[in-house]
Design an enzyme around this catalytic site. Structure first.
Site, PDB file in Angstrom:
ATOM      1  N   ASP A 103       0.844  -1.189   0.000  1.00 16.93           N
ATOM      2  CA  ASP A 103       0.000   0.000   0.000  1.00 16.93           C
ATOM      3  C   ASP A 103       0.887   1.249   0.000  1.00 16.93           C
ATOM      4  O   ASP A 103       1.803   1.368  -0.812  1.00 16.93           O
ATOM      5  CB  ASP A 103      -0.956  -0.070   1.201  1.00 16.93           C
ATOM      6  CG  ASP A 103      -2.010   1.006   1.242  1.00 16.93           C
ATOM      7  OD1 ASP A 103      -2.981   0.935   0.478  1.00 16.93           O
ATOM      8  OD2 ASP A 103      -1.850   1.947   2.051  1.00 16.93           O
ATOM      9  N   TYR A 210      -1.949  11.542   2.781  1.00 16.59           N
ATOM     10  CA  TYR A 210      -2.796  11.828   1.622  1.00 16.59           C
ATOM     11  C   TYR A 210      -2.815  13.331   1.328  1.00 16.59           C
ATOM     12  O   TYR A 210      -2.754  13.741   0.165  1.00 16.59           O
ATOM     13  CB  TYR A 210      -4.225  11.343   1.888  1.00 16.59           C
ATOM     14  CG  TYR A 210      -4.339   9.846   1.964  1.00 16.59           C
ATOM     15  CD1 TYR A 210      -4.581   9.083   0.818  1.00 16.59           C
ATOM     16  CD2 TYR A 210      -4.223   9.167   3.184  1.00 16.59           C
ATOM     17  CE1 TYR A 210      -4.697   7.702   0.884  1.00 16.59           C
ATOM     18  CE2 TYR A 210      -4.330   7.790   3.254  1.00 16.59           C
ATOM     19  CZ  TYR A 210      -4.566   7.068   2.098  1.00 16.59           C
ATOM     20  OH  TYR A 210      -4.665   5.696   2.160  1.00 16.59           O
ATOM     21  N   HIS A 266      -6.604  -6.835  -1.374  1.00 12.73           N
ATOM     22  CA  HIS A 266      -5.586  -5.840  -1.043  1.00 12.73           C
ATOM     23  C   HIS A 266      -4.742  -6.290   0.149  1.00 12.73           C
ATOM     24  O   HIS A 266      -3.610  -5.832   0.314  1.00 12.73           O
ATOM     25  CB  HIS A 266      -6.304  -4.521  -0.718  1.00 12.73           C
ATOM     26  CG  HIS A 266      -5.398  -3.365  -0.488  1.00 12.73           C
ATOM     27  ND1 HIS A 266      -4.679  -2.759  -1.492  1.00 12.73           N
ATOM     28  CD2 HIS A 266      -5.087  -2.673   0.649  1.00 12.73           C
ATOM     29  CE1 HIS A 266      -3.977  -1.759  -1.006  1.00 12.73           C
ATOM     30  NE2 HIS A 266      -4.198  -1.689   0.293  1.00 12.73           N
TER      31      HIS A 266
END
Length: 293
Positions: A103, A210, A266
């Site tokens: 990730d 982010y 994932h």
């Protein structure tokens, strides 16, 4: 986990809480977790790699769990995150390392390989495309934009922290549970994660990764061909990221191979630890002949 030690390691102006295992003389293998995990994400990999003779280093990345948590968004750009890892190599007095990431941890690993290839023995990204490919596909493919819409929500100040932390982080837990195969995350796992998210300043810092995309991370990306050996692992049923991103990432690698793990999402490192561990050992041990330039 047996024989794993924990240290606070100073690097790049901050301190990272770091799990360390394996013989001191072993090849350095750095494991980088993603969102919203911490070193604990690699609990099924640390012992296996250490017992195979590798010096395994697993930091809580900046902003996470017990590592330092700068308050400014621009402290979470890709260059900063890259330099944290470089500092770990310097701490262990190594010139190179195998870097494995999942990730966000894999996005950092890709960035290291693109901008400081001389320190990467081999790159093993897990369910994370090359960040240049990812940003370009966000524009080209609306389906990926929809899948990644949560990233736009995270840009909002304060509100995401309040919503996601409500009722003991119920929404975050449910997202992890429903995006994974049944019974992937145990009650103990979720308790460990909730405890890490509840540390003062942690969840805001995690979201700053982010937010830093608009504070410099995207402009720091390198579009150069990735010259280090890349062995990518991809859980085929990832609900966050398109398989096309994985395939296109191989197009910018000089020496890239993509391995799919069926019946995995994932969260392949939790769902299929035996398969993943076998792949990691095979990939690290594979002899790579660097082309003569």
């Amino acid at each position: 986990m047996s024989d794993t030690d924990f240290y606070y390691i100073k690097t790049n102006g901050i301190t990272l809480y770091t799990a360390v295992a394996g013989p001191k003389e072993g090849l350095l293998v750095i494991l980088l977790h993603g969102f919203p995990e911490f070193w604990y994400a690699w609990k099924n990999q640390i012992d296996v790699l250490a017992e195979a003779g590798y010096r395994v280093v697993v930091p809580d990345q900046r902003g996470y769990h017990l590592s330092d948590k700068p308050k400014e968004i621009d402290q979470y750009t890709l260059d900063k995150l890259r330099d944290d890892v470089i500092g770990l190599l310097e701490h262990f007095e190594r010139e190179k390392a195998v870097i494995i990431g999942h990730d966000w941890g894999a996005l950092v690993a890709w960035h290291i390989a693109s901008t400081r290839p001389e320190i990467v023995e081999k790159l093993i990204p897990i369910n994370a495309p090359n960040p240049v490919i990812f940003t370009k596909n966000m524009i080209k493919h609306p389906s990926q934009l929809i899948r990644s819409s949560y990233m736009l929500f995270f840009q909002t100040p304060i509100v995401p922290e309040k919503i996601l932390s409500a009722n003991h982080f119920t929404l975050v837990k449910e997202t992890m549970i429903h995006s994974a195969n049944p019974q992937t995350f145990t009650k103990k796992d979720l308790e460990q994660y909730e405890a890490s998210w509840s540390i003062e300043g942690a969840f805001m810092s995690m979201l700053h990764w982010y937010r830093a995309l608009r504070e410099g991370s995207i402009s720091q990306l390198s579009e150069k061909q990735v010259t280090v050996p890349v062995r990518m692992i991809w859980g085929r049923n990832d609900s966050f990221l398109s398989l096309e991103l994985a395939k296109e990432s191989m197009n910018i690698c000089r020496d890239g191979k993509l391995i799919m793990v069926d019946e995995a999402t994932h969260w392949v490192h939790h769902e299929q630890p035996r398969i993943l561990n076998w792949l990691l050992l095979s990939m690290i041990q594979e002899r790579v002949f660097h082309p003569v330039s």
